[in-house]
Design a protein around this motif. Sequence first.
Motif, PDB file in Angstrom:
ATOM      1  N   THR A 150      -0.121   4.454  -7.360  1.00  0.00           N
ATOM      2  CA  THR A 150       0.750   3.293  -7.527  1.00  0.00           C
ATOM      3  C   THR A 150      -0.009   2.064  -7.049  1.00  0.00           C
ATOM      4  N   PRO A 151       0.478   0.872  -7.351  1.00  0.00           N
ATOM      5  CA  PRO A 151      -0.196  -0.329  -6.847  1.00  0.00           C
ATOM      6  C   PRO A 151      -0.283  -0.363  -5.320  1.00  0.00           C
ATOM      7  N   GLN A 152       0.736   0.173  -4.645  1.00  0.00           N
ATOM      8  CA  GLN A 152       0.716   0.179  -3.184  1.00  0.00           C
ATOM      9  C   GLN A 152      -0.379   1.100  -2.659  1.00  0.00           C
ATOM     10  N   VAL A 153      -0.482   2.294  -3.223  1.00  0.00           N
ATOM     11  CA  VAL A 153      -1.513   3.246  -2.793  1.00  0.00           C
ATOM     12  C   VAL A 153      -2.892   2.703  -3.151  1.00  0.00           C
ATOM     13  N   ASN A 154      -3.016   2.074  -4.302  1.00  0.00           N
ATOM     14  CA  ASN A 154      -4.292   1.504  -4.711  1.00  0.00           C
ATOM     15  C   ASN A 154      -4.745   0.432  -3.716  1.00  0.00           C
ATOM     16  N   GLY A 155      -3.820  -0.386  -3.243  1.00  0.00           N
ATOM     17  CA  GLY A 155      -4.156  -1.407  -2.254  1.00  0.00           C
ATOM     18  C   GLY A 155      -4.615  -0.800  -0.941  1.00  0.00           C
ATOM     19  N   MET A 156      -3.946   0.289  -0.513  1.00  0.00           N
ATOM     20  CA  MET A 156      -4.349   0.951   0.730  1.00  0.00           C
ATOM     21  C   MET A 156      -5.741   1.558   0.589  1.00  0.00           C
ATOM     22  N   ILE A 157      -6.014   2.146  -0.574  1.00  0.00           N
ATOM     23  CA  ILE A 157      -7.337   2.736  -0.813  1.00  0.00           C
ATOM     24  C   ILE A 157      -8.407   1.650  -0.752  1.00  0.00           C
ATOM     25  N   THR A 174      -3.565   2.567   8.252  1.00  0.00           N
ATOM     26  CA  THR A 174      -3.624   2.782   6.806  1.00  0.00           C
ATOM     27  C   THR A 174      -4.017   4.218   6.498  1.00  0.00           C
ATOM     28  N   ILE A 175      -4.982   4.754   7.226  1.00  0.00           N
ATOM     29  CA  ILE A 175      -5.394   6.151   7.045  1.00  0.00           C
ATOM     30  C   ILE A 175      -4.211   7.076   7.316  1.00  0.00           C
ATOM     31  N   LYS A 176      -3.461   6.814   8.393  1.00  0.00           N
ATOM     32  CA  LYS A 176      -2.284   7.630   8.717  1.00  0.00           C
ATOM     33  C   LYS A 176      -1.231   7.514   7.620  1.00  0.00           C
ATOM     34  N   ALA A 177      -1.042   6.315   7.081  1.00  0.00           N
ATOM     35  CA  ALA A 177      -0.039   6.099   6.032  1.00  0.00           C
ATOM     36  C   ALA A 177      -0.402   6.839   4.750  1.00  0.00           C
TER      37      ALA A 177
END
Length: 59
Positions: A40-47, A22-25
């Motif tokens: 975005t919702p995807q980036v928010n989920g990764m955070i 996830t950190i790499k992504a």
Amino acid sequence: MSKVKISQVRSTIGRPEVQKRTIKALGLGKINKSVEVELTPQVNGMINKVNHLVSVTEI
């Protein structure tokens, strides 16, 4: 969408492989490295998955 600045503040040593990926992504990988991304919702989920390793500030 708003932009956010994500900075890695803790190491991924000893963390599960999923968190390392996830950190790499997010475009991180070294402590104190920062990236600016659209929230975005995807980036928010990764955070949310690695919020103990990063700091987030709105731009």
